[in-house]
Scaffold this active site. Structure first.
Site, PDB file in Angstrom:
ATOM      1  N   HIS A 144      -1.565 -24.617 -13.373  1.00 21.49           N
ATOM      2  CA  HIS A 144      -1.242 -25.233 -12.088  1.00 21.49           C
ATOM      3  C   HIS A 144       0.237 -25.647 -12.027  1.00 21.49           C
ATOM      4  O   HIS A 144       0.684 -26.482 -12.810  1.00 21.49           O
ATOM      5  CB  HIS A 144      -2.137 -26.467 -11.928  1.00 21.49           C
ATOM      6  CG  HIS A 144      -1.977 -27.201 -10.653  1.00 21.49           C
ATOM      7  ND1 HIS A 144      -1.625 -28.526 -10.586  1.00 21.49           N
ATOM      8  CD2 HIS A 144      -2.134 -26.790  -9.368  1.00 21.49           C
ATOM      9  CE1 HIS A 144      -1.583 -28.914  -9.334  1.00 21.49           C
ATOM     10  NE2 HIS A 144      -1.886 -27.889  -8.564  1.00 21.49           N
ATOM     11  N   GLU A 191      -0.514 -20.605 -10.957  1.00 20.56           N
ATOM     12  CA  GLU A 191      -0.511 -21.039  -9.557  1.00 20.56           C
ATOM     13  C   GLU A 191       0.852 -21.654  -9.282  1.00 20.56           C
ATOM     14  O   GLU A 191       1.402 -22.383 -10.127  1.00 20.56           O
ATOM     15  CB  GLU A 191      -1.617 -22.082  -9.336  1.00 20.56           C
ATOM     16  CG  GLU A 191      -1.809 -22.498  -7.879  1.00 20.56           C
ATOM     17  CD  GLU A 191      -1.030 -23.716  -7.429  1.00 20.56           C
ATOM     18  OE1 GLU A 191      -1.086 -24.036  -6.252  1.00 20.56           O
ATOM     19  OE2 GLU A 191      -0.324 -24.355  -8.252  1.00 20.56           O
ATOM     20  N   HIS A 208       6.623 -27.836  -4.626  1.00 21.09           N
ATOM     21  CA  HIS A 208       5.360 -28.321  -4.055  1.00 21.09           C
ATOM     22  C   HIS A 208       5.531 -29.111  -2.759  1.00 21.09           C
ATOM     23  O   HIS A 208       4.816 -28.884  -1.786  1.00 21.09           O
ATOM     24  CB  HIS A 208       4.622 -29.190  -5.076  1.00 21.09           C
ATOM     25  CG  HIS A 208       3.326 -29.723  -4.572  1.00 21.09           C
ATOM     26  ND1 HIS A 208       3.226 -30.912  -3.870  1.00 21.09           N
ATOM     27  CD2 HIS A 208       2.073 -29.211  -4.616  1.00 21.09           C
ATOM     28  CE1 HIS A 208       1.969 -31.105  -3.530  1.00 21.09           C
ATOM     29  NE2 HIS A 208       1.241 -30.090  -3.972  1.00 21.09           N
TER      30      HIS A 208
HETATM   31  O1  G3P Z   1      -3.747 -24.208  -5.261  1.00 25.54           O
HETATM   32  C1  G3P Z   1      -4.401 -25.249  -5.888  1.00 25.54           C
HETATM   33  C2  G3P Z   1      -3.662 -26.551  -5.764  1.00 25.54           C
HETATM   34  O2  G3P Z   1      -2.333 -26.354  -6.155  1.00 25.54           O
HETATM   35  C3  G3P Z   1      -3.708 -27.125  -4.384  1.00 25.54           C
HETATM   36  O3  G3P Z   1      -3.161 -28.395  -4.295  1.00 25.54           O
HETATM   37  O4  G3P Z   1      -1.427 -30.023  -3.793  1.00 25.54           O
HETATM   38  O5  G3P Z   1      -1.595 -29.117  -6.086  1.00 25.54           O
HETATM   39  O6  G3P Z   1      -0.754 -27.684  -4.246  1.00 25.54           O
HETATM   40  P1  G3P Z   1      -1.661 -28.805  -4.620  1.00 25.54           P
HETATM   41 MG    MG Z   2      -0.559 -25.748  -5.217  1.00 25.54          MG
END
Ligand code: G3P
Ligand code: MG
Length: 242
Positions: free
Chosen positions: A7, A34, A49
């Site tokens: 992530h 991701e 982000h």
């Molecule tokens: O894509 C999964 C996750 O990244 C979604 O939430 O806020 O961490 O981008 P966020």
């Molecule tokens: Mg994300």
């Protein structure tokens, strides 16, 4: 078997959404990465982000208020000062250079929820096409209109619908929208909800799973992809289930 996705890169140990965090995830042997994309003032697809640079860099202001040359001067690893040098906000192109010859799937999250960044879908597609990554990307967004806009441009890519809430009949909804994957917060994946999604042949890719008990729960429920900040932990647990 459940797949292990990092992530925002290996963000549990390295500055999120930086090339350093992506390289460390690759070194960890993840199945995928991701990352989140937005647009600069001059239309560059960058990996960050938040809509502002305040939390993750030593600068302030909206991503879209800076050109990429201006944005690149800020340190996206300032919280790790003294530990890992200077790490700028990367472009998607820079990231694609890293993974173009690697067997890694990239989950590109279009951050089109607050600012729609009209045109970002086309720009992301052009880069995917240029780097021939069609079979190694998975596009997702909390803005399902944005997912559909991109699907219209590039119908053969794989798509997922991100959700923060507990959607009733999520499998039916995802199937009706015409995409293959559902990307919920992991807590909403009760046995009942997993069953409904599987009945509709929807791939379930959950975020953000960082605790051992939750990683085990997701593996045992047959979740397709676990997206987490500690891909080393997920990897260790997955080994036991092989
Ligand atoms: O894509 C999964 C996750 O990244 C979604 O939430 O806020 O961490 O981008 P966020
Ligand atoms: Mg994300």
């Amino acid at each position: 078997m459940t797949k292990n996705f990092a992530h925002r890169g290996f963000s549990g140990k390295y500055p999120e959404n930086t090339m350093l965090a992506f390289r460390k995830a690759v070194e960890e042997g993840v199945d995928g990465v991701e990352l989140d994309v937005q647009l600069t003032k001059d239309g560059e697809v960058v990996i960050i982000h938040d809509e502002t640079i305040d939390r993750t860099t030593d600068g302030k202001g909206l991503v879209v208020s800076y050109t990429y040359d201006e944005l690149r001067k800020f340190d996206a690893s300032f919280k790790f000062r003294g530990q890992c040098g200077f790490n700028p906000i990367p472009t998607l192109r820079e990231y694609f250079e890293l993974v173009k010859d690697k067997n890694i799937v990239t989950n590109i999250e279009l951050k089109t929820g607050l600012n729609e960044y009209f045109g970002i879908e086309e720009k992301v597609w052009k880069l995917i096409e240029e780097y021939k990554l069609e079979d190694r990307v998975l596009i997702s967004s909390f803005n399902h209109y944005s997912v559909l806009r991109m699907k219209n441009i590039a119908p053969n890519l794989k798509y997922g619908l991100l959700t923060e809430t507990w959607i009733i009949n999520a499998g039916k909804y995802t199937e009706d929208v015409g995409v293959k994957c559902y990307h919920p917060h992991f807590l909403s994946m009760t046995a009942e909800n997993v069953k409904e999604l599987k009945e509709h042949n929807i791939e379930i890719n959950v975020y953000t799973v960082n605790e051992e008990k939750d990683i085990r729960d997701m593996i045992e429920k047959g979740i397709d992809i676990v997206i987490g900040n500690y891909p080393d932990l997920t990897k260790k647990i997955l080994e036991e289930y092989k």
